[in-house]
Design a protein around this motif. Structure first.
Motif: not given
Length: 350
Positions: A127-139
């Protein structure tokens, strides 16, 4: 005689040591392993000490980012606290600094970890899978100066791993991706192999995604406490409430951090984290294109023909707006800090 601690196995780099020997050889070198309210636990080649910043240090500091943080190399007046706490006189230049904006309306920078070589961005495949949040972390990681790697945890709870990995690859341009199941120790050796004896790494991500279980697997012991997984969402609750530097058995160190409920950006490297969008923007007809209604906009054309997903473009735009607001707040705070500095100088002369 007590054997000296090898600071190179605690992440010390030659450049940092050379600077220390050139300018502070009459002092002692240590690395902050734990931060308390007003004191710091620091490890030196002769063991751990408790330290506190000097009066001069405290006087010259203007923001929280100026104070020592977990991972910092610091200059101390002693390597034993038998006769009182050690005094920290200086924080040596940071090779990397992972940070975010503090929660709320303030624009202060909160340091998460410093002098990190690799940041493992963890995201669960449930349920934690979230591409938009991942983009934020990568940035945020690219901006820190550290190298990002992505760990997709809880592979046993995902029915279509290949699809999830493909979705991550679309936004994680040039970043290595690891799929693990820490409970079964699947993929752990792969993670351990990329951590060198002189490396400092950290794991970031939301609460309950398995960071503590992963670190325990790397340590080979149950050092990090993890509560039972709730059946409703298959999440283990991360019990860490502070940042701590921990030595790995085969060399290298890991900085454990609490799970983050939110990651408000302080600064962003768009060239690295949104390389695809930035390259499209360079093809726009107008240099100052806002990617709205301008003719010849390569970004909007890519969105319209499906080359660039509208969700990724929206994420890009959102981070741009956040960064613009943050820069405005930074300038305001810089002017305020300069006024305070001038007031202090005037008071001293008076």
């Amino acid at each position: 005689m007590i054997d000296k601690i090898n600071l190179f196995k605690l992440g010390l780099k030659k450049d940092t040591l050379e600077l220390f020997n050139e300018e502070y050889k009459e002092y002692f070198l240590g690395r902050v392993t734990l931060e308390h309210k007003h004191t710091y636990r620091v490890i030196t080649e002769n063991g751990e000490v408790l330290g506190r910043v000097s009066g001069k240090f405290n006087y010259e500091a203007f923001g929280t980012e100026d104070y020592p943080a977990v991972g910092d190399w610091v200059v101390l007046d002693r390597d034993s606290d038998k006769n009182g706490e050690a005094i920290i006189h200086k924080v040596l230049p940071r090779m990397s600094s992972l940070s975010r904006k503090v929660a709320g309306t303030r624009s202060d920078e909160q340091i998460i970890a410093t002098n990190v070589d690799t940041v493992f961005i963890c995201m669960a495949l449930n349920n934690d899978f979230n591409i938009r949040r991942l983009e934020r972390y990568i940035s945020v990681v690219w901006e820190s100066g550290a190298n990002p790697r992505i760990i997709l945890t809880k592979s046993d709870l995902c029915e279509d791993i290949e699809l999830r990995v493909a979705q991550v690859e679309e936004v994680a341009i040039g970043i290595d991706i690891h799929v693990v199941c820490a409970l079964e120790e699947e993929g752990i050796d792969e993670i351990a192999d990329v951590i060198g004896v002189n490396d400092t790494v950290t794991f970031i991500g939301s609460s309950g995604i398995g960071k503590s279980t992963l670190i325990n697997a790397l340590l080979g012991e149950e050092k990090m406490l993890v509560n039972e997984i709730r059946e409703s969402d298959h999440k283990g609750k991360h019990t860490t409430t502070h940042r701590e530097l921990i030595k790995l058995s085969d060399g290298g160190v890991v900085i454990d951090t609490p799970g983050m409920r939110e990651l408000q950006i302080y600064s962003v490297d768009f060239d690295a984290s949104f390389k695809d969008v930035e390259e499209l923007a360079e093809q726009c007809r107008f240099v100052d294109c806002k990617h709205k209604t301008e003719p010849g906009c390569a970004v909007k054309n890519a969105v319209n023909d499906g080359t660039l997903s509208s969700e990724r473009f929206k994420s890009y735009e959102k981070l741009k707006r956040e960064l613009w607001i943050m820069e405005k707040r930074k300038k305001f705070n810089e002017r305020r800090a300069e006024r305070k500095k001038n007031i202090k100088k005037f008071s001293r002369k008076s």
